[in-house]
Design a protein around this motif. Structure first.
Motif, short mmCIF file in Angstrom:
data_model
loop_
_atom_site.label_atom_id
_atom_site.label_comp_id
_atom_site.label_asym_id
_atom_site.label_seq_id
_atom_site.Cartn_x
_atom_site.Cartn_y
_atom_site.Cartn_z
N ALA A 44 -3.17 8.00 -58.10
CA ALA A 44 -2.65 7.19 -56.75
C ALA A 44 -3.97 6.05 -56.41
CB ALA A 44 -2.37 8.11 -55.41
N GLU A 72 3.78 2.55 -43.76
CA GLU A 72 4.91 2.70 -44.67
C GLU A 72 4.43 1.93 -46.17
OE1 GLU A 72 7.72 4.11 -44.35
OE2 GLU A 72 7.11 4.75 -42.59
N LYS A 86 2.20 4.50 -47.98
CA LYS A 86 3.08 5.59 -48.55
C LYS A 86 3.59 5.31 -49.90
CE LYS A 86 5.02 7.54 -44.28
NZ LYS A 86 6.35 7.62 -43.44
N GLU A 87 4.05 3.92 -50.05
CA GLU A 87 4.40 3.62 -51.63
C GLU A 87 3.12 4.07 -52.51
OE1 GLU A 87 7.26 2.42 -52.59
OE2 GLU A 87 7.68 3.19 -50.70
N TYR A 88 2.19 3.73 -52.27
CA TYR A 88 1.00 3.99 -53.10
C TYR A 88 0.68 5.63 -53.36
CZ TYR A 88 -0.06 -0.74 -53.24
OH TYR A 88 0.06 -2.07 -53.31
N LYS A 127 2.99 8.35 -52.20
CA LYS A 127 4.09 9.15 -52.11
C LYS A 127 4.07 10.29 -53.28
CE LYS A 127 7.12 5.96 -54.62
NZ LYS A 127 8.00 5.00 -54.07
N THR A 128 3.26 10.31 -54.43
CA THR A 128 3.24 11.34 -55.34
C THR A 128 2.01 12.41 -54.96
OG1 THR A 128 1.64 10.06 -56.45
CG2 THR A 128 3.78 9.69 -57.26
N PHE A 137 2.24 13.69 -48.08
CA PHE A 137 1.73 12.12 -48.07
C PHE A 137 2.13 11.22 -46.60
CE2 PHE A 137 6.02 11.85 -49.61
CZ PHE A 137 6.76 10.58 -49.06
N ASN A 138 3.13 11.81 -46.07
CA ASN A 138 3.67 11.15 -44.67
C ASN A 138 2.42 11.56 -43.47
OD1 ASN A 138 6.35 10.13 -45.27
ND2 ASN A 138 7.10 12.35 -45.29
N ALA A 168 -0.78 9.54 -44.80
CA ALA A 168 -0.66 7.94 -44.41
C ALA A 168 -1.02 7.52 -43.00
CB ALA A 168 0.71 7.46 -44.89
#
Length: 211
Positions: free
Chosen positions: A50, A70, A73-75, A77-78, A82-83, A86
């Motif tokens: 990540a 938000e 999170k895109e980076y 989310k794996t 992650f929520n 973030a």
């Protein structure tokens, strides 16, 4: 376990790996801090995947804060959890900007005041980024300390205090890395690889697995 045996254990671990370090990838104390926060209940491998995408885009408190929850999170989310991670990272970036001149603080108290940073994370940053003697006891270090009898304890804090007390001073700075790597690759949870262990004859574990 006596003092001489502990000294020999760390002498052998050092001989095998003279310059141990974290397997998390980072270039600055801030990058390390964020990587360690992300690594809670996740593997270093997943965090590195990540951050290899995140850090070329954003690797300062201002840049990550600008992504927003938000965007971050895109980076990540794996990565597990992650929520919440973030949200903690964005809050931490804001505090670093507002209270610490965008620098990572070098005291345990200031580090532990950051969202998502507990005692273990603070110890990793203090030891790895700032080269302060500190012991971040994770599941690997807890297991190795108890199994070998280097520093047995009922909980992580007890093990941490015993390690800080009993690890010979000349090995204290890097002991955290030697123990974590030993637990990750040799003294594994289900079936320790005693036959491949450089400290097997010094270890006080009764049920050695020698095949």
């Amino acid at each position: 376990m006596n003092k001489q045996k502990r000294a020999e254990i760390f002498a052998r671990l050092k001989a095998e790996n003279p310059n141990p370090t974290t397997e998390l990838e980072y270039n600055t104390p801030f990058e390390l801090l964020i990587a360690v926060v992300l690594s809670a209940q996740a593997t270093d491998v997943s965090v590195n995947k990540a951050t290899r995408k995140l850090y070329p885009v954003a690797n300062t408190p201002e840049a990550i804060y600008a992504l927003g929850v938000e965007g971050l999170k895109e980076y990540i989310k794996t990565i597990g959890l992650f929520n919440s991670k973030a949200e903690n990272v964005i809050k931490t970036c804001k505090i670093l900007i507002d209270q610490h001149n965008s620098e990572v603080p070098q005291t345990r108290e200031a580090l532990e005041a950051l969202p998502g940073v507990g005692r273990k994370t603070a110890n990793v940053v203090l030891n790895t980024a700032f080269r302060q003697p500190a012991m971040a006891v994770d599941t690997h270090i807890f297991r190795v300390s108890n199994r070998t009898n280097i520093a047995p304890g009922k909980n992580v804090l007890e093990v941490e205090h015993k390690l800080m007390k009993h690890v010979p001073k000349e090995y204290l700075m890097d002991a955290h890395h030697w123990l974590i790597l030993h637990g990750r690759y040799i003294c594994t949870a289900r079936k320790p690889r005693c036959g491949a262990c450089v400290i097997s004859d010094l270890c006080e574990f009764k049920e050695k697995v020698l095949d």
